[in-house]
Design a protein around this motif. Structure first.
Motif, PDB file in Angstrom:
ATOM      1  N   VAL A 172      20.938  64.315 113.185  1.00  0.00           N
ATOM      2  CA  VAL A 172      20.593  63.799 111.867  1.00  0.00           C
ATOM      3  C   VAL A 172      21.299  62.461 111.709  1.00  0.00           C
ATOM      4  CG1 VAL A 172      20.914  64.107 109.383  1.00  0.00           C
ATOM      5  CG2 VAL A 172      20.176  66.030 110.774  1.00  0.00           C
ATOM      6  N   GLY A 173      20.619  61.474 111.121  1.00  0.00           N
ATOM      7  CA  GLY A 173      21.226  60.146 111.015  1.00  0.00           C
ATOM      8  C   GLY A 173      21.153  59.454 112.363  1.00  0.00           C
ATOM      9  N   PRO A 174      22.292  59.036 112.912  1.00  0.00           N
ATOM     10  CA  PRO A 174      22.248  58.385 114.224  1.00  0.00           C
ATOM     11  C   PRO A 174      21.791  59.374 115.295  1.00  0.00           C
ATOM     12  CG  PRO A 174      24.523  58.797 113.557  1.00  0.00           C
ATOM     13  CD  PRO A 174      23.663  59.092 112.366  1.00  0.00           C
ATOM     14  N   PRO A 175      20.790  59.011 116.117  1.00  0.00           N
ATOM     15  CA  PRO A 175      20.293  59.933 117.147  1.00  0.00           C
ATOM     16  C   PRO A 175      21.213  59.975 118.354  1.00  0.00           C
ATOM     17  CG  PRO A 175      19.093  57.869 117.251  1.00  0.00           C
ATOM     18  CD  PRO A 175      20.045  57.745 116.091  1.00  0.00           C
ATOM     19  N   ALA A 176      22.440  60.448 118.129  1.00  0.00           N
ATOM     20  CA  ALA A 176      23.459  60.454 119.175  1.00  0.00           C
ATOM     21  C   ALA A 176      24.364  61.664 118.991  1.00  0.00           C
ATOM     22  CB  ALA A 176      24.284  59.165 119.116  1.00  0.00           C
TER      23      ALA A 176
END
Length: 384
Positions: free
Chosen positions: A364-368
């Motif tokens: 969720v948010g940054p795809p990391a």
């Protein structure tokens, strides 16, 4: 509380970066307001974009949220060492006499060169860490195994295997490739039953068809059972439930089922609604409704997306399987994320109930993912 804490952390990181930037780069001193406005916008954009994603399912807003989140997380990771660097320089600065005038600035100072270079290096390091998390970290699935003693479990079911998956978030950043990577570990676990603890999709209810079909194709002996998470409500719980049931997934929303009744009575598998359902005209998790559907004497295993629900029914179930936290998702080294989650990842003993929190598949948010690898859990039930 978590929302306000993250918002406060974002503004604190922005303040550190602002003070560092205008102090280290003289050409920014006349543009302080512009820098401050840009950093404030970076803090606000993810909130506004998320609203449009949740309510309008806007792909543009989703992309904007991703980009802004990457910027914010990069600043959040870099701001502590930058703040320490500035504090060190301030402490080392010699004190002037009360009437002594400060020296006239001549070009760029040595401190500005060192502080500016170090700050850029910290930001680059944080960005590189996130880049690794995007390219590699979010694909490094782990198969974790835990044995859980279940009082009253029939001896014939000793060694029964449940594969838990959670927070799949099929959508913009989790597609068929990521699904296949994670579900390969589910197949390796050789489960009797697959349990999905919510957030099957990100914001698109149609994506539930893909994940449901993939799960059912694994064909565990006792099927696939799932409960909903907050993102399933953001996407549209009705559409998600329809897709799951059409594919053959048993959706448990304040419901209970008896598993392996022919084996000395078996055990009760329960599923409760998510807390987020209250915002969509429902009553939230209601364990008593699920309990009313199964014999009272059976041992109980519960699927509940958010782990904090364990405090609502202490000791009423032997095992609760949850997700939601992503194990922090971006959680390198310091583990400061633990300050915001009482139950972050792994097993906990909570007043007579064993709680297991799965780190999930997606993002969720940054795809990391950094320091919180995506997970499939192999849960082995032990008769006690």
């Amino acid at each position: 509380m978590f929302f306000f804490a993250t918002l406060l952390a974002a503004f604190a990181a922005s303040l550190v970066i602002h003070l560092w930037a205008v102090a280290s780069f003289p050409w920014l001193t006349t543009r302080k307001r512009g820098v401050a406005a840009a950093l404030a916008a970076l803090c606000v954009i993810p909130i506004l974009a998320r609203w449009f994603v949740v309510h309008w399912h806007s792909q543009l807003a989703s992309d904007l949220q991703t980009i802004a989140s990457l910027g914010l997380v990069t600043m959040a990771l870099a701001s502590p060492p930058i703040a320490l660097l500035r504090f060190g320089f301030t402490r080392a600065k010699p004190e002037r006499e009360p009437n002594e005038r400060p020296p006239e600035p001549v070009g760029i100072t040595r401190r500005q060169v060192v502080e500016g270079t170090a700050g850029v290096a910290f930001l680059a390091g944080a960005g590189s860490m996130l880049g690794w998390g995007m390219v590699c970290g979010r694909h490094q699935f782990e198969l974790c195994e835990i044995a859980v003693r279940i009082p009253g479990l029939p001896r014939t079911l000793d060694g029964y295997v449940i594969a838990q998956v959670s927070d799949i978030h099929v959508g913009a950043h989790v597609g068929e490739r990521e699904l296949n990577e994670g579900l390969a570990l589910v197949q390796r676990a050789r489960p009797d039953l697959i349990a999905v603890t919510g957030d099957l999709v990100d914001f698109d209810p149609d994506a539930a068809r893909l994940v449901a079909r993939k799960l059912v194709d694994l064909a565990p002996r006792d099927g696939v059972l799932a409960t909903l998470g907050n993102h399933d409500y953001y996407a549209g719980a009705g559409g998600v439930l329809t897709a799951l049931r059409a594919a053959g997934v048993t959706a448990l929303v304040d419901e209970g089922r008896v598993v392996r009744a022919a084996d000395a009575g078996g055990f009760a598998l329960l599923g409760v609604d998510d807390k987020a359902s209250r915002g969509y005209g429902r009553s939230g998790p209601r364990l008593e409704r699920a309990l009313a559907m199964v014999p009272r004497e059976l041992p109980r295993i519960l699927l509940s997306h958010q782990p904090t629900t364990v405090d609502l029914w202490p000791g009423q179930v032997a095992l609760q399987l949850s997700g939601h936290t992503h194990g922090g998702q971006i959680n390198p080294g310091s583990r400061t994320i633990n300050l915001f989650f009482e139950y972050l990842a792994g097993p906990y003993s909570v007043r007579g109930t064993t709680l297991y929190v799965n780190r999930g598949f997606g993002t969720v948010g940054p795809p990391a993912r950094v320091g919180a690898a995506p997970e499939v859990t192999r849960i082995v039930l032990v008769a006690a």
